[in-house]
Design a protein around this motif. Structure first.
Motif, PDB file in Angstrom:
ATOM      1  N   ILE A   5       0.888  -1.147  -0.075  1.00 24.45           N
ATOM      2  CA  ILE A   5       0.116   0.057   0.081  1.00 24.45           C
ATOM      3  C   ILE A   5       0.851   1.413  -0.127  1.00 24.45           C
ATOM      4  CG2 ILE A   5      -1.803   1.264   1.362  1.00 24.45           C
ATOM      5  CD1 ILE A   5      -2.500  -1.337   2.579  1.00 24.45           C
ATOM      6  N   PRO A   6       0.743   2.114  -1.025  1.00 26.17           N
ATOM      7  CA  PRO A   6       1.439   3.521  -0.953  1.00 26.17           C
ATOM      8  C   PRO A   6       1.353   4.097   0.397  1.00 26.17           C
ATOM      9  CG  PRO A   6       0.125   3.215  -3.116  1.00 26.17           C
ATOM     10  CD  PRO A   6      -0.073   2.091  -2.051  1.00 26.17           C
ATOM     11  N   GLY A   7       2.585   4.696   0.869  1.00 23.71           N
ATOM     12  CA  GLY A   7       2.690   5.313   2.095  1.00 23.71           C
ATOM     13  C   GLY A   7       2.999   4.362   3.375  1.00 23.71           C
ATOM     14  N   THR A   8       3.064   3.125   3.083  1.00 25.83           N
ATOM     15  CA  THR A   8       3.477   2.271   4.338  1.00 25.83           C
ATOM     16  C   THR A   8       4.794   1.724   4.109  1.00 25.83           C
ATOM     17  OG1 THR A   8       3.176   0.274   2.919  1.00 25.83           O
ATOM     18  CG2 THR A   8       1.261   1.213   4.044  1.00 25.83           C
ATOM     19  N   MET A   9       5.666   2.277   3.204  1.00 27.42           N
ATOM     20  CA  MET A   9       7.186   2.017   3.195  1.00 27.42           C
ATOM     21  C   MET A   9       8.020   3.251   2.860  1.00 27.42           C
ATOM     22  SD  MET A   9       7.348  -2.061   1.544  1.00 27.42           S
ATOM     23  CE  MET A   9       6.518  -3.285   2.676  1.00 27.42           C
ATOM     24  N   SER A  10       7.754   4.128   3.170  1.00 29.16           N
ATOM     25  CA  SER A  10       8.236   5.380   2.793  1.00 29.16           C
ATOM     26  C   SER A  10       9.759   5.587   3.020  1.00 29.16           C
ATOM     27  CB  SER A  10       7.673   6.768   3.268  1.00 29.16           C
ATOM     28  OG  SER A  10       5.948   6.662   3.168  1.00 29.16           O
ATOM     29  N   SER A  11      10.309   5.107   4.295  1.00 30.56           N
ATOM     30  CA  SER A  11      11.634   5.044   4.527  1.00 30.56           C
ATOM     31  C   SER A  11      12.584   3.957   4.058  1.00 30.56           C
ATOM     32  CB  SER A  11      11.771   4.953   6.077  1.00 30.56           C
ATOM     33  OG  SER A  11      11.016   3.955   6.780  1.00 30.56           O
ATOM     34  N   VAL A  12      12.043   2.917   3.572  1.00 29.43           N
ATOM     35  CA  VAL A  12      12.660   1.719   3.065  1.00 29.43           C
ATOM     36  C   VAL A  12      13.615   1.943   2.061  1.00 29.43           C
ATOM     37  CG1 VAL A  12      12.458  -0.631   2.134  1.00 29.43           C
ATOM     38  CG2 VAL A  12      10.740   0.250   3.840  1.00 29.43           C
ATOM     39  N   LYS A  13      14.722   1.736   2.244  1.00 29.25           N
ATOM     40  CA  LYS A  13      15.886   2.084   0.991  1.00 29.25           C
ATOM     41  C   LYS A  13      16.066   0.621   0.134  1.00 29.25           C
ATOM     42  CE  LYS A  13      16.642   6.235   2.429  1.00 29.25           C
ATOM     43  NZ  LYS A  13      16.042   7.271   1.871  1.00 29.25           N
ATOM     44  N   LYS A  14      16.028  -0.390   0.974  1.00 26.85           N
ATOM     45  CA  LYS A  14      16.230  -1.702   0.451  1.00 26.85           C
ATOM     46  C   LYS A  14      15.275  -2.930   0.737  1.00 26.85           C
ATOM     47  CE  LYS A  14      20.101  -5.339   0.252  1.00 26.85           C
ATOM     48  NZ  LYS A  14      21.273  -5.517   0.752  1.00 26.85           N
ATOM     49  N   ILE A  15      14.887  -3.442  -0.399  1.00 27.32           N
ATOM     50  CA  ILE A  15      13.753  -4.303   0.055  1.00 27.32           C
ATOM     51  C   ILE A  15      14.048  -5.486  -0.725  1.00 27.32           C
ATOM     52  CG2 ILE A  15      12.262  -3.262  -1.784  1.00 27.32           C
ATOM     53  CD1 ILE A  15       9.686  -3.959   0.244  1.00 27.32           C
ATOM     54  N   GLU A  16      13.693  -6.794  -0.101  1.00 30.05           N
ATOM     55  CA  GLU A  16      13.803  -8.294  -0.935  1.00 30.05           C
ATOM     56  C   GLU A  16      12.433  -9.034  -0.766  1.00 30.05           C
ATOM     57  OE1 GLU A  16      16.514 -12.128  -0.743  1.00 30.05           O
ATOM     58  OE2 GLU A  16      17.337 -10.081  -0.128  1.00 30.05           O
ATOM     59  N   PHE A  17      11.927  -9.241  -1.671  1.00 31.28           N
ATOM     60  CA  PHE A  17      10.856 -10.215  -1.630  1.00 31.28           C
ATOM     61  C   PHE A  17      10.831 -11.486  -1.701  1.00 31.28           C
ATOM     62  CE2 PHE A  17       9.341  -5.921  -3.351  1.00 31.28           C
ATOM     63  CZ  PHE A  17       8.313  -5.655  -2.409  1.00 31.28           C
ATOM     64  N   GLY A  18       9.951 -12.384  -1.067  1.00 36.30           N
ATOM     65  CA  GLY A  18      10.130 -13.738  -1.159  1.00 36.30           C
ATOM     66  C   GLY A  18       9.811 -14.309  -2.293  1.00 36.30           C
ATOM     67  N   GLY A  19       9.913 -15.846  -2.583  1.00 36.12           N
ATOM     68  CA  GLY A  19       9.242 -16.434  -3.555  1.00 36.12           C
ATOM     69  C   GLY A  19       7.898 -16.462  -3.933  1.00 36.12           C
ATOM     70  N   SER A  20       7.169 -16.045  -3.186  1.00 35.42           N
ATOM     71  CA  SER A  20       5.742 -16.210  -3.418  1.00 35.42           C
ATOM     72  C   SER A  20       5.022 -14.674  -3.883  1.00 35.42           C
ATOM     73  CB  SER A  20       4.799 -16.684  -2.295  1.00 35.42           C
ATOM     74  OG  SER A  20       5.167 -17.869  -1.973  1.00 35.42           O
ATOM     75  N   PHE A  21       5.823 -13.795  -3.874  1.00 41.04           N
ATOM     76  CA  PHE A  21       5.242 -12.499  -3.946  1.00 41.04           C
ATOM     77  C   PHE A  21       4.857 -12.301  -5.627  1.00 41.04           C
ATOM     78  CE2 PHE A  21       5.494  -7.787  -4.943  1.00 41.04           C
ATOM     79  CZ  PHE A  21       4.669  -7.496  -4.058  1.00 41.04           C
ATOM     80  N   ASN A  22       3.669 -11.803  -5.634  1.00 38.14           N
ATOM     81  CA  ASN A  22       3.410 -11.494  -7.165  1.00 38.14           C
ATOM     82  C   ASN A  22       1.993 -10.803  -7.285  1.00 38.14           C
ATOM     83  OD1 ASN A  22       3.264 -11.560 -10.135  1.00 38.14           O
ATOM     84  ND2 ASN A  22       1.953 -13.553 -10.295  1.00 38.14           N
ATOM     85  N   ARG A  23       2.479  -9.639  -6.580  1.00 34.53           N
ATOM     86  CA  ARG A  23       1.332  -8.430  -6.656  1.00 34.53           C
ATOM     87  C   ARG A  23       1.671  -7.324  -7.675  1.00 34.53           C
ATOM     88  NH1 ARG A  23      -3.854  -9.313  -4.051  1.00 34.53           N
ATOM     89  NH2 ARG A  23      -3.178 -11.027  -2.301  1.00 34.53           N
ATOM     90  N   GLU A  24       0.635  -6.636  -8.157  1.00 34.00           N
ATOM     91  CA  GLU A  24       0.972  -5.548  -8.993  1.00 34.00           C
ATOM     92  C   GLU A  24       2.093  -4.380  -8.307  1.00 34.00           C
ATOM     93  OE1 GLU A  24      -0.864  -2.237 -11.988  1.00 34.00           O
ATOM     94  OE2 GLU A  24      -2.208  -3.513 -10.950  1.00 34.00           O
ATOM     95  N   LEU A  25       2.803  -3.893  -8.575  1.00 37.36           N
ATOM     96  CA  LEU A  25       3.488  -2.772  -7.892  1.00 37.36           C
ATOM     97  C   LEU A  25       3.031  -1.589  -8.364  1.00 37.36           C
ATOM     98  CD1 LEU A  25       5.882  -3.014  -5.672  1.00 37.36           C
ATOM     99  CD2 LEU A  25       7.493  -2.310  -7.851  1.00 37.36           C
ATOM    100  N   LEU A  26       2.256  -0.767  -7.255  1.00 36.51           N
ATOM    101  CA  LEU A  26       1.828   0.335  -7.809  1.00 36.51           C
ATOM    102  C   LEU A  26       2.741   1.558  -7.622  1.00 36.51           C
ATOM    103  CD1 LEU A  26      -1.351  -0.406  -5.339  1.00 36.51           C
ATOM    104  CD2 LEU A  26      -1.082  -0.654  -7.838  1.00 36.51           C
TER     105      LEU A  26
END
Length: 782
Positions: free
Chosen positions: A397-418
């Motif tokens: 959800i936009p606004g929930t990760m405003s400070s995140v500089k580095k992110i790594e998703f696991g194997g199951s993630f397949n959502r549209e990136l907004l």
């Protein structure tokens, strides 16, 4: 304890623990100088000749204080000899390499491997950290000790040994031995509450797992008494649960971007940047060795390589373990994961990470594999790094990760990136199933701050021009992935310097790839003409295994320094085709074209004919397409000539499709390393090998060795005869006195190592026969 002068009278040598090229290690106890004979210390002493001693190992050990690393006490200079004595912690245990040999099918269970790997991850994160910046450079099973934990053994607590444990029903028991596998017995040790039984009833195999039991005399008990230990790792580890990393003799400090040319370490675990000595060896070199060590523990054959030169991963491992190894075995160290990223992998025991890794701040959050809840506003405020586990598959959800500089998703993630869902991200890594919710990426989904972007295997969406931000420096599509969309001009931002295209198989038009590129790896399936499609800015170019197109003038960038052809490349290299900038050239397994004067530029220092015993299988129509079957049936041998090899070459590897290259005055005069897989029509004669050469590997040499066969500059020699018996064993005694490292393969099942005692020169400090390290001097046990 620091000894300035080592006095032999103050020490009693108890046993020899090991030997190697450095010298030897002994177990010793220290006796008081007053002559009372009271033991005040027991330690391991590493004895090294002053002539080969450097203070590097001591300076490294002084910096280390970790429960999983061997402790350093001090060092002394020999009083009556020319040795240096390094005093270290004596570890009561076994190298896991020796335990590995006693396992069914010579491999550990995967759950045990995972537990050992997490300990190694903690160790590497400690030594690699910014406070120490140390590279071990010889990570392998030989240097990992499984520590005995005698504090909870029945034998230690039995009343006959002074412990408080009493046998049940007041029955006399000669000795108690822990039944480590937990099966029921007639007696129980009350002190440690582990199952035990009288020694007279112990059988020669473990009751639970059926493994043979090791027996060792116990000095404090009658001569008839033996202590008994199961040799299986799952039994041993149930009590020990602790490893220690040893042997920092090859370790180096790596301050900032410090790099090394040194060819050091164990060949089977050696990363490509070390083997090539291309000045990129760094902390991530230990990560490659970690991957090799996991394959070793899993029973894999590290000599068996895939088409990319990587050790093959055993099929029986889980997909999680395989993926962990693959991330360790990334060829380019700049793209290889560091230890911090690997600790977040789902192969690692997450519960142990949470228990043992102390987080000083909220800057990084790592979720368990089972976590799959929507991130709400405020949940990640202030967090700069997020690692999701395998199961996470919720919309961001936009606004929930405003400070995140580095992110790594696991194997199951397949959502549209907004748009604006990751507004500050600098590094984004998607997992295996990510395909943007099966929708194309939109402008703004990847933020304008992003510099490093990695797509997983499933991703295969069209990348429209201007969809990716101009801030992007590194773009990776994983090897073996699905991405195969046509790239348009503007699809790849003009800021990208590194592009890896996985298994891409589309023609690339002129101008599509930006002039900012310096490193380019075209996909394994790519097989289109290069003319006009490769930017002149590229300095490192790798072509996939299917590529087999004729080369034309200027199709290789004029500043290219590293050029790697894949498995099936077999086209003429006419003089002038390759630019004078190339320093490292790798030619594929099937390359067998004649090289004439000028075919290879005079700038080349490293030439490799890639050798593969097990080339990757491809469809039959591909063999017809490239006419490879015809080439192989003819088996044409094209010898190299002095004119075809530039004098600038210092490292040369020849695959088995070449033959008869060893001829008078043929090899470059400054050659330092030769690896040759071909056959020989005659024995080596003086001047076949240049006087500059130091390392020689001849895989099928089967002639008598004479005193003049090898120049005195050669210190490392490997001889193999894989398909016939080595008939000239006696001639090994003719090796010159400068030889230090010797590796030989003898196809003789009845070979008795001890018969070589009077044949192997005494100057040899490292001896490997048929892949097994031999203790020196021969006949003396560790």
């Amino acid at each position: 304890m620091i000894e300035l002068v080592h006095k032999e009278s103050q020490w009693e040598i108890l046993s020899q623990l090991g030997t190697g090229s450095f010298g030897r290690v002994v177990k010793a106890k220290k006796i008081n100088c007053d002559g009372t004979g009271i033991i005040i210390d027991i330690c391991a002493i590493k004895i090294i000749k002053k002539s080969v001693f450097t203070k590097n190992e001591i300076e490294i050990l002084k910096q280390l204080d970790h429960p999983l690393i061997v402790k350093y006490y001090g060092y002394g200079v020999g009083e009556n000899d020319d040795n240096i004595y390094i005093y270290m912690e004596y570890i009561d245990g076994y190298p896991i390499s020796s335990i590995l040999k006693k396992q069914p099918k010579n491999h550990f269970p995967e759950d045990i491997i995972s537990k050992i790997v997490i300990d190694l991850a903690f160790i590497l994160s400690y030594i690699h950290g910014d406070e120490r910046k140390i590279i071990h450079r010889d990570l392998k099973c030989d240097n990992i000790m499984l520590v005995n934990d005698n504090s909870h053994s029945c034998e230690a607590n039995c009343s006959i040994n002074g412990g408080s444990a009493k046998p049940l029903n007041n029955q006399l028991i000669e000795s108690c031995v822990c039944n480590l596998n937990g099966s029921g017995t007639d007696e129980n040790c009350k002190s440690c509450k582990l199952n035990s039984r009288p020694i007279r009833e112990i059988q020669s195999s473990c009751e639970s797992c059926g493994s043979d039991l090791d027996e060792a005399s116990t000095s404090s008990l009658p001569n008839t008494t033996k202590s008994t230990t199961c040799r299986l790792i799952n039994c041993i580890y149930s009590v020990s649960k602790k490893i220690k990393l040893i042997d920092f003799g090859l370790s180096k400090g790596c301050d900032g971007d410090s790099k090394y040319y040194s060819l050091v370490g164990t060949s089977t675990h050696m990363p490509p940047e070390v083997a090539l000595r291309n000045n990129t060896a760094c902390r991530k070199s230990d990560i490659w060795s970690l991957g090799c060590t996991i394959i070793e523990m899993a029973g894999g054959n590290l000599f068996e390589k895939d088409i990319h030169g990587k050790p093959k991963i055993p099929d029986h491992l889980s997909s999680s373990c395989k993926n962990f190894i693959q991330r360790c075995l990334t060829i380019d160290p700049t793209h290889r994961d560091d230890i911090i990223n690997l600790i977040s992998h789902n192969f690692i025991d997450r519960n142990r990470v949470n228990e043992e890794v102390k987080v000083d701040s909220k800057s990084k959050i790592q979720f368990d594999d089972e976590f799959n809840e929507v991130i709400l506003s405020g949940d990640l405020d202030g967090v700069t790094e997020v690692v999701f586990g395998f199961d996470f598959n919720q919309p961001i959800i936009p606004g929930t990760m405003s400070s995140v500089k580095k992110i790594e998703f696991g194997g199951s993630f397949n959502r549209e990136l907004l748009v604006d869902s990751l507004p500050s991200a600098i590094s984004i890594t998607f997992g295996a199933r990510f395909n943007n919710g099966n929708k194309p990426l939109v402008v703004g989904a990847i933020p304008s701050t992003c510099q490093y972007l990695t797509f997983g295997w499933t991703f295969n969406q069209t990348i429209h021009p201007r969809c990716l931000p101009d801030s992007l420096k590194q773009l990776i599509f994983l090897e073996g992935g699905n991405f195969n969309r046509i790239l348009e001009v503007g699809s790849i931002p003009r800021s990208v310097t590194t592009l890896i295209l996985g298994d891409y198989d589309q023609k690339i038009e002129k101008g599509v790839l930006p002039n900012s590129l310096t490193t380019l790896e075209l996909g394994g399936e790519f097989n289109y003409p290069l003319e006009g499609c490769i930017p002149e800015s590229v300095t490192s170019l790798s072509l996939g295994y299917r590529f087999n197109q004729p080369l034309t003038n200027n199709c290789i960038p004029p500043c290219c320094k590293i050029l790697k052809f894949g498995l099936y490349f077999n086209q003429d290299l006419s003089p002038g085709i390759l630019p004078q900038s190339i320093e490292t050239l790798m030619l594929g397994y099937y390359f067998n074209k004649e090289l004439v004067e000028g075919s290879l530029p005079s700038s080349i220092t490293t030439l490799l004919y890639e050798h593969r015993d097990y080339p990757k299988k491809v469809h039959a129509d591909f063999y017809e397409l490239t006419n490879l079957s015809k080439d192989l049936d003819q088996n044409e041998i094209v010898p190299l000539t002095p004119e075809s090899l530039p004098e600038s070459i210092t490292k040369l590897t020849i695959g088995k499709n070449q033959n008869h290259i060893i001829a008078f005055n043929c090899l470059p005069p400054d050659l330092q390393s030769l690896k040759y897989h071909g056959g020989f029509s005659r024995a080596l004669i003086p001047r076949d090998l240049p006087s500059s050469i130091t390392s020689v590997k001849l895989y099928n040499y089967n002639y008598e060795i004479k005193k003049t066969s090898f120049p005195k500059s050669v210190t490392s020699l490997q001889l193999g005869s894989r398909f016939q018996k080595f008939i000239q064993i006696q001639s090994l005694s003719n090796l010159h006195q400068n030889m230090r490292d010797l590796k030989i393969y003898i196809h003789d099942d009845e070979l008795d190592i001890y018969n070589l005692e009077d044949i192997i020169p005494q100057t040899i400090t490292s001896l490997i026969i048929n892949g097994e390290n031999i203790d020196l001097p021969i006949g003396v046990e560790k």
